[in-house]
Design a protein around this motif. Structure first.
Motif, PDB file in Angstrom:
ATOM      1  N   THR A 114       0.832  -1.203   0.000  1.00 49.25           N
ATOM      2  CA  THR A 114       0.000   0.000   0.000  1.00 49.25           C
ATOM      3  C   THR A 114       0.868   1.254   0.000  1.00 49.25           C
ATOM      4  O   THR A 114       0.588   2.203  -0.733  1.00 49.25           O
ATOM      5  CB  THR A 114      -0.927   0.005   1.227  1.00 49.25           C
ATOM      6  N   SER A 115       1.928   1.232   0.789  1.00 50.50           N
ATOM      7  CA  SER A 115       2.817   2.391   0.847  1.00 50.50           C
ATOM      8  C   SER A 115       3.484   2.634  -0.494  1.00 50.50           C
ATOM      9  O   SER A 115       3.609   3.778  -0.935  1.00 50.50           O
ATOM     10  CB  SER A 115       3.880   2.182   1.915  1.00 50.50           C
ATOM     11  N   LEU A 172       1.746   6.720  -6.804  1.00 53.89           N
ATOM     12  CA  LEU A 172       0.679   7.638  -7.231  1.00 53.89           C
ATOM     13  C   LEU A 172       1.041   9.091  -6.940  1.00 53.89           C
ATOM     14  O   LEU A 172       0.791   9.972  -7.771  1.00 53.89           O
ATOM     15  CB  LEU A 172      -0.623   7.284  -6.513  1.00 53.89           C
ATOM     16  N   THR A 173       1.643   9.335  -5.792  1.00 47.57           N
ATOM     17  CA  THR A 173       2.047  10.701  -5.438  1.00 47.57           C
ATOM     18  C   THR A 173       3.115  11.208  -6.403  1.00 47.57           C
ATOM     19  O   THR A 173       3.051  12.344  -6.879  1.00 47.57           O
ATOM     20  CB  THR A 173       2.582  10.738  -3.992  1.00 47.57           C
ATOM     21  N   LYS A 216       2.327   1.768  -3.442  1.00 44.88           N
ATOM     22  CA  LYS A 216       1.298   2.267  -4.369  1.00 44.88           C
ATOM     23  C   LYS A 216       1.062   3.754  -4.159  1.00 44.88           C
ATOM     24  O   LYS A 216       1.001   4.529  -5.116  1.00 44.88           O
ATOM     25  CB  LYS A 216      -0.026   1.521  -4.164  1.00 44.88           C
ATOM     26  N   HIS A 217       0.922   4.158  -2.893  1.00 42.53           N
ATOM     27  CA  HIS A 217       0.682   5.570  -2.600  1.00 42.53           C
ATOM     28  C   HIS A 217       1.871   6.428  -3.011  1.00 42.53           C
ATOM     29  O   HIS A 217       1.695   7.533  -3.523  1.00 42.53           O
ATOM     30  CB  HIS A 217       0.386   5.758  -1.115  1.00 42.53           C
TER      31      HIS A 217
END
Length: 51
Positions: free
Chosen positions: A27-28, A34-35, A30-31
């Motif tokens: 999840t980290s 995306l950022t 992916k974030h």
């Protein structure tokens, strides 16, 4: 009475965030991706608009 919770310092926000990041690695990542992509898109868009 047990006052052990009063004597131990609370973990810092950064320490908690790092622990959470290690536990939720996918999840980290992916974030983070995306950022990074969003920031790059904003910069490229601004460069295009102000050329």
């Amino acid at each position: 009475m047990s006052d052990s919770h009063l004597t131990e310092p609370q973990p810092s926000y950064v320490k908690l965030a790092m622990r959470n990041m290690v536990q939720k690695r996918v999840t980290s990542l992916k974030h983070f991706a995306l950022t990074t992509a969003g920031l790059l898109a904003v910069l490229v868009g601004l460069a295009y608009l102000t050329r």
